[in-house]
Design an enzyme around this catalytic site. Sequence first.
Site, short mmCIF file in Angstrom:
data_model
loop_
_atom_site.label_atom_id
_atom_site.label_comp_id
_atom_site.label_asym_id
_atom_site.label_seq_id
_atom_site.Cartn_x
_atom_site.Cartn_y
_atom_site.Cartn_z
N TRP A 12 9.86 -18.62 15.73
CA TRP A 12 10.66 -19.46 16.60
C TRP A 12 9.84 -19.75 17.87
O TRP A 12 9.20 -18.86 18.42
CB TRP A 12 11.97 -18.75 16.97
CG TRP A 12 12.74 -19.49 18.02
CD1 TRP A 12 13.43 -20.64 17.85
CD2 TRP A 12 12.86 -19.14 19.40
NE1 TRP A 12 13.97 -21.05 19.05
CE2 TRP A 12 13.64 -20.13 20.02
CE3 TRP A 12 12.37 -18.09 20.18
CZ2 TRP A 12 13.95 -20.10 21.38
CZ3 TRP A 12 12.69 -18.06 21.53
CH2 TRP A 12 13.48 -19.06 22.11
N LYS A 59 22.41 -34.99 17.22
CA LYS A 59 21.46 -33.89 17.07
C LYS A 59 22.16 -32.82 16.23
O LYS A 59 23.18 -32.26 16.65
CB LYS A 59 21.09 -33.34 18.44
CG LYS A 59 20.11 -32.17 18.39
CD LYS A 59 19.67 -31.79 19.79
CE LYS A 59 18.81 -30.54 19.81
NZ LYS A 59 18.54 -30.11 21.18
N ASP A 118 22.08 -29.36 14.76
CA ASP A 118 21.37 -28.10 15.00
C ASP A 118 21.77 -27.04 13.96
O ASP A 118 22.80 -27.18 13.27
CB ASP A 118 21.73 -27.63 16.42
CG ASP A 118 20.66 -26.75 17.04
OD1 ASP A 118 19.76 -26.31 16.33
OD2 ASP A 118 20.76 -26.50 18.26
N ASP A 155 11.69 -25.45 20.09
CA ASP A 155 12.41 -25.16 21.34
C ASP A 155 11.44 -24.88 22.47
O ASP A 155 11.83 -24.82 23.63
CB ASP A 155 13.33 -23.95 21.15
CG ASP A 155 14.66 -24.35 20.54
OD1 ASP A 155 14.89 -25.56 20.37
OD2 ASP A 155 15.47 -23.46 20.24
C1 DGJ Z 1 18.80 -24.80 19.86
C2 DGJ Z 1 18.14 -26.15 20.03
O1 DGJ Z 1 16.89 -26.17 19.48
C3 DGJ Z 1 18.14 -26.50 21.52
O2 DGJ Z 1 17.44 -27.67 21.74
C4 DGJ Z 1 19.57 -26.60 21.96
O3 DGJ Z 1 20.18 -27.68 21.31
C5 DGJ Z 1 20.30 -25.31 21.68
N1 DGJ Z 1 20.15 -24.88 20.32
C6 DGJ Z 1 21.76 -25.45 22.00
O4 DGJ Z 1 22.48 -24.36 21.64
#
Ligand code: DGJ
Length: 739
Positions: free
Chosen positions: A195, A475, A477, A547
Amino acid sequence: MIRVLEQERTFHLVTAHTSMVLHAMPSGHLVSLYWGGRIEDDAFSRIAKDMKKASYLSGTDGIRDFRLEQYPVLYPSWGNPDLRKPAFQFSYEDGSQMTDLRFFGYRQYQGKKKLEGLPTVLHDNAECLELILKDSLTGVKVTLTFGVFEAWDAITQSVRVTNGNHGDIQIQRLMSGCFSFLDDQFDAISLNGAWARECHENRQKIRQGSFCVESLRGASGHGQNPFLALAEPGAEEDKGNVWAMNLVYSGSFEASVEVDMHQNTRFMMGIQSFSFSWGLKKGESFVSPEVVMIHSGEGLGAMSRSFHRLYRDCLLQGAYAGRTGRKRPILINNWEATYFDFDKKKLLELADEAVKLGMECFVLDDGWFGKRNSDENSLGDWTENREKLGGSLLELAEEIRRRGLSFGLWFEPEMVSPDSDLYRSHPEWAIQVPGRSPQLARNQLVLDISCKEVQDYIIESVDRILKTVPVSYVKWDMNRNITEWNSCFLQRDQQKELGHRYILGLYRILEELTGRYKDVLFEGCAGGGGRFDPGMLFYMPQIWTSDDTDAVERLDIQFGTSYVYPPVAMGCHVSACPNHMTERLTPLFTRGLVAMQGNLGYELDLTSLGEEEKKEIHRQTEFYKQIREIIWYGELYRLKKEGNERAFLYLSEDGSRGVVSFVQILAKANTVPKRLKLKGLDPKAFYRVERVGEDKSMVVHGSFLMNLGLDLDRPKGDFQGQQWLLSREEKPYACHTGE
Ligand code: DGJ
């Protein structure tokens, strides 16, 4: 093109620069004779006969000296005299595990059909070859389907298993692609990390034994991408042979290379076997996801460009795919600007600044629904938090749109928080083992989307919002992997189907929603690049790369990602300094230059910036608008990718425009900047070269730029970037004018 040599039972799959040759031996065993640079003629008849035999291997069919293990078997099975790792394994009702596949026939056709329920690389100009194999005892039929994408230099393969006249069978292993080489001089190149550190190149020499890259996480994962390449020793960015596979799949996968006792190499990729099994009743079929196979005779750079062209033209779907598709907006995302701590006033202030600075879409990230003010609750309850939003989501979206920005929204639909109305009413919808306390990751559980009712709930929850709020970007996720593999909806003997059923459920949800909302730009995300794979890209033409938004870290993450995935698919944002993860201070110019490697966005509190910073961001968005089509549809040349420097060039499709970017990571005392040599230009053409941010330009030949290169400045401090714009001049008014 597919050339079938009927008499010799040989199949020559030809693309612009490559050939793959497959052959059915007199015994009916299929073998791979060749995969590499394009061969013009079809004189392959002797190759199989010429193969030399080793000793102490089992004989086959009682034929003298016929030792299957010595052959490059195309789709090897278990239990035959080939005792290397098989490409598949079935177990039968009587407990036996042997399948003896022999060539039964072939079919050839124009155009490539979508695999049912699975993402597929598609084009009408592709040609397909089906090689049909049968086991005479059980009647099991295995069809290998090859797609030949001639202009794209790519071949795809998928496998269909049909249970014939036998009782139930259990598929225990089923690779999507397998290729054997009569050689062992290779390096394996994979994309590994974790990650926030995704897709770092990992290269190692292979030796006798096995090398494996795999995920058991229920997702392709941050730690390994479903990509593996074999490179001949000495193959580099611009030279040498490279053979690559990439699986069009978003779940657990495995890619393996086995070097046997006699210096032969078997290369395979497919669904991860340990966590998989699938029951097939009489007459039923199962289709594997497909694998994309690309050979490059000119190194990793050309391999990447082939993947990019193929994925841009034949994988990405919907309104945002292709040159004629919609233009992707420059985003402002509120996540790193506010995290969960926002109200309407703050969001609108951000939006006001974003418009002034040239941004085009406002994305409201996590925290707008349920009672969510931290990651501790509410996933699954997809109703707006009116109190926090100071009104309805619709009102907020409209206010944002009135400011001239489109509106984007974050969802994490595959998850549920134990503290949510959804979980309280449907605990059985979460993947967990009854009687055991559920293991949380980021305070959440994974919904069991192998179940249609759960899929429908997700479709309806997202649909309800998209139907009423003018959302033009989603988006999507997904922030944890699956543990406690168990489904309340599957029988005991089906539990190993959960991983694949989860992915099929996900694909059904995405097929449905992207079909209903064709004009919405979907961006995939799994805590960044935890599911950056061609399967997701089929539904979501853009993915949040990582991230980690630190520009220096992003250099290698984005380079690794660009090995396979086109820049148009990468979400890349400029964030604040010090960076929230690394605490690094990087010049804003460099942060912009790095984020322009893909789809540019901003993810910082614009309201707290000084005037100089705003001026620079405004310059960046204006500049990006001029060059973005070069980034999206052009060719990427990685110029420098090791040591203290990174450099990359994007060249437009017709070669008339280009953008060159260079970053020196650390400043060094008493070093002399060297010149930066470019690639891919027309040596005889003239190019105007303009230094970004400076009023300097010159006109020179492509040959000058490729052989002598651009003059680099001495960096003043760490992490300094330099950027140039190239434009071909048809009739230069002057030759080299100096700098
Ligand atoms: C993980 C994502 O990769 C971030 O950009 C963001 O959206 C957070 N989650 C929000 O919880």
